[in-house]
Design a protein around this motif. Structure first.
Motif, short mmCIF file in Angstrom:
data_model
loop_
_atom_site.label_atom_id
_atom_site.label_comp_id
_atom_site.label_asym_id
_atom_site.label_seq_id
_atom_site.Cartn_x
_atom_site.Cartn_y
_atom_site.Cartn_z
N GLU A 1 -62.66 -68.23 -21.30
CA GLU A 1 -62.71 -68.44 -22.79
C GLU A 1 -61.86 -68.20 -24.21
OE1 GLU A 1 -66.48 -68.93 -24.71
OE2 GLU A 1 -65.56 -68.56 -26.75
N PRO B 1 -66.82 -65.54 -20.23
CA PRO B 1 -66.40 -65.07 -22.42
C PRO B 1 -65.00 -64.90 -21.98
CG PRO B 1 -67.91 -63.54 -21.09
CD PRO B 1 -68.26 -64.11 -20.24
N ILE C 1 -63.18 -76.04 -16.57
CA ILE C 1 -64.48 -76.04 -17.52
C ILE C 1 -65.34 -77.21 -16.91
CG2 ILE C 1 -63.00 -74.99 -19.10
CD1 ILE C 1 -62.64 -77.48 -20.70
N ARG D 1 -64.33 -74.31 -26.02
CA ARG D 1 -65.13 -72.98 -26.45
C ARG D 1 -66.37 -73.41 -26.29
NH1 ARG D 1 -61.74 -68.43 -29.50
NH2 ARG D 1 -63.74 -67.38 -28.70
N THR D 2 -67.41 -74.29 -26.03
CA THR D 2 -68.25 -74.22 -26.31
C THR D 2 -68.26 -74.54 -24.28
OG1 THR D 2 -68.42 -76.52 -26.67
CG2 THR D 2 -69.04 -74.95 -28.37
N GLN E 1 -61.69 -66.89 -32.91
CA GLN E 1 -62.99 -68.43 -32.95
C GLN E 1 -63.40 -68.63 -34.77
OE1 GLN E 1 -66.07 -67.25 -30.61
NE2 GLN E 1 -66.97 -69.41 -30.91
N VAL F 1 -66.64 -73.90 -21.62
CA VAL F 1 -66.05 -72.78 -20.81
C VAL F 1 -66.98 -71.42 -20.86
CG1 VAL F 1 -64.39 -70.99 -19.98
CG2 VAL F 1 -64.01 -72.80 -21.79
N GLU F 2 -67.55 -71.16 -19.61
CA GLU F 2 -68.70 -70.09 -19.57
C GLU F 2 -67.99 -68.78 -19.69
OE1 GLU F 2 -68.87 -72.52 -16.65
OE2 GLU F 2 -70.32 -74.12 -17.98
#
Lengths: 225, 241
Positions: free
Chosen positions: B146, B143, A159, B137-138, B85, B140-141
């Motif tokens: 994520e 989905p 990430i 979560r913010t 989420q 990771v590109e």
């Protein structure tokens, strides 16, 4: 390849590349030396104060040093897209996890064993009788850090902002290891009777077992591309 | 085509919101005006009618995040991921609020804002884990990744929390013993009634907020997907003509 062979190969591969580059061990060692120096400047301690505080200082520096090693463990795989080969390899992912975990454990233990004499030297400790017990505590606590840390190292390497996210995710989860390691190390260094801090060693063992198993199962989800 | 569950949420969420509002207002009235001041703590005890339900609700929020993550890893339903989420955001809010109200209560009672007590330590770490979850979560590109990574973190955190609590309890303990325990209730009815109504109200509020937020996240993703499809269609017609 059988399961054990895979573990053996992953550990062997990490050892070989470390022997050739000496990147991880040397950066861990130098970082730890700086941490020790900063600590010894920050607290002006007599021997009584040192007996009380030293266990905490030891484990803070071991944990921070460990995070450097854990971060390097998977970011080294980014070169030449080695991570993708690990992801694609038809071997069981759990074996890769155990191999990486043992490799990290080994690196962290080597650094700890090299640093500990420096603590004894700088902070004037008496450790004559309890050395075997201390090594056991180091092993158990480092195994706990490495079990959770390897999982999150593999996660954060994929990430953005990985250098920040590894400690942010790992340290809160490692709180039980830190408390138990500090308390049992303090007990051993102050030559307290074993019954006073034996429950902390038990807690470390329980943590190790639970999180090795949990991370072993979850690792497949992390390394799946 | 909108998801059936989303449609159901749209239809029923209002009832949850209304029930939550009713319980919270009624509970606050009972707690602030109708119940007697505590023999030892005086009027200060009234913040407990907010603090204890908030703490219960934040545990409930993390429990739904934990179970939702297990479910997501099993079924891979994107709606469940949205629910996780949403639950993580609510865990952060409710945990932070219960820490703040606890500090306000602790200042006059224990004469300190903060102390290293097992419950306080566990809640502070719960706050860190849930905030770390949202941060993760913010960053990771992809989905799919994520959802998976976040679920892994939530599961490890959920297994770790009881261990953190017990190790902190061995470390030091000062918190007052639980007033509702297996051995029976050690409070009188005029305290227990507002407390349980507030607890019910905040749990309903949590469910209401969870529904609204889940719906919002789901629809946002749907919108993004539709936008992407439309844009690619426009692009195709432009290039072909």
């Amino acid at each position: 390849m059988t399961f054990l062979r895979v573990i053996q190969w992953v550990v062997w591969k990490d050892l070989i590349s470390e022997m050739r580059s000496r990147e991880t061990l040397s950066s861990m060692l130098f970082f730890a030396l700086i941490v020790i120096l900063v600590f010894s400047f920050s607290f002006a301690m007599d021997q009584d104060a040192a007996q009380q505080l030293i266990a905490g200082i030891i484990w803070v520096s071991f944990a921070f040093t460990g995070i450097i090693g854990l971060g390097k463990s998977f970011s080294a795989e980014l070169q030449n897209d080695a991570l993708e080969y690990l992801q694609m390899s038809p071997t069981p992912k759990g074996a890769i996890y155990l191999g990486k975990m043992l490799g990290n454990l080994l690196f962290m233990l080597v650094v700890e064993v090299m640093l500990f004499p420096l603590f004894v030297l700088f902070f004037n400790l008496n450790i004559v009788e309890e050395i075997g017990l201390l090594l056991l505590i180091f092993l158990l606590a480092t195994l706990g850090l490495s079990a959770v840390g390897t999982l999150f190292s593999a996660l954060t390497v994929q990430i953005r902002a990985r250098e920040v996210m590894l400690p942010v995710l790992l340290l809160p989860l490692a709180i039980p290891v830190m408390i138990a390691a500090v308390e049992s190390t303090r007990g051993a260094l102050n030559a307290q009777p074993l019954t006073l801090y034996f429950h902390w060693i038990e807690l470390l063992t329980i943590f190790d077992v639970i999180f090795t198993v949990v991370s072993f199962w979850l690792f497949e989800l992390i390394l799946d591309s | 085509m909108m998801n059936r569950i989303i449609r159901r949420i749209q239809r029923f969420k209002g009832w949850f919101g209304a029930a939550a509002a009713f319980c919270i207002f009624y509970g606050l009235y009972l707690g602030l005006f109708d119940s007697p001041p505590d023999y030892y703590q005086g009027e200060v005890v009234r913040i407990m009618y907010v603090h204890v339900p908030l703490a219960h609700t934040s545990l409930m929020a993390y429990a739904s995040l934990f179970l939702g993550s297990l479910w997501y890893l099993w079924k891979r339903d994107p709606l469940v991921d949205n629910m996780c989420q949403a639950a993580a955001g609510l865990t952060v809010i409710f945990t932070a609020l219960s820490l703040i109200t606890g500090a306000i209560w602790a200042k006059p009672t224990w004469n300190t804002w903060w102390t290293w007590d097992p419950k306080l330590i566990s809640f502070a770490i719960l706050l860190l884990i849930a905030s770390g979850y949202l941060m993760l979560r913010t960053f990771v590109e992809d989905p799919d990744k994520e959802g998976r990574y976040a679920a892994v973190l939530a599961i490890v955190g959920g297994i770790d929390l009881p261990i953190i609590y017990f190790s902190a309890e061995w470390w030091r303990s000062l918190h007052q013993p639980l007033s509702i325990s297996m051995r029976g209730v050690s409070m009188t009815g005029d305290i227990l009634l507002p407390l349980s109504i507030m607890s019910l109200g905040l749990n309903l509020l949590f469910l209401y907020m969870l529904m609204v937020r889940t719906q919002m996240l789901y629809l946002t993703n749907l919108l993004q997907a539709k936008k992407g499809r439309l844009l690619s269609q426009v692009h195709l017609t432009q290039t072909s003509s």
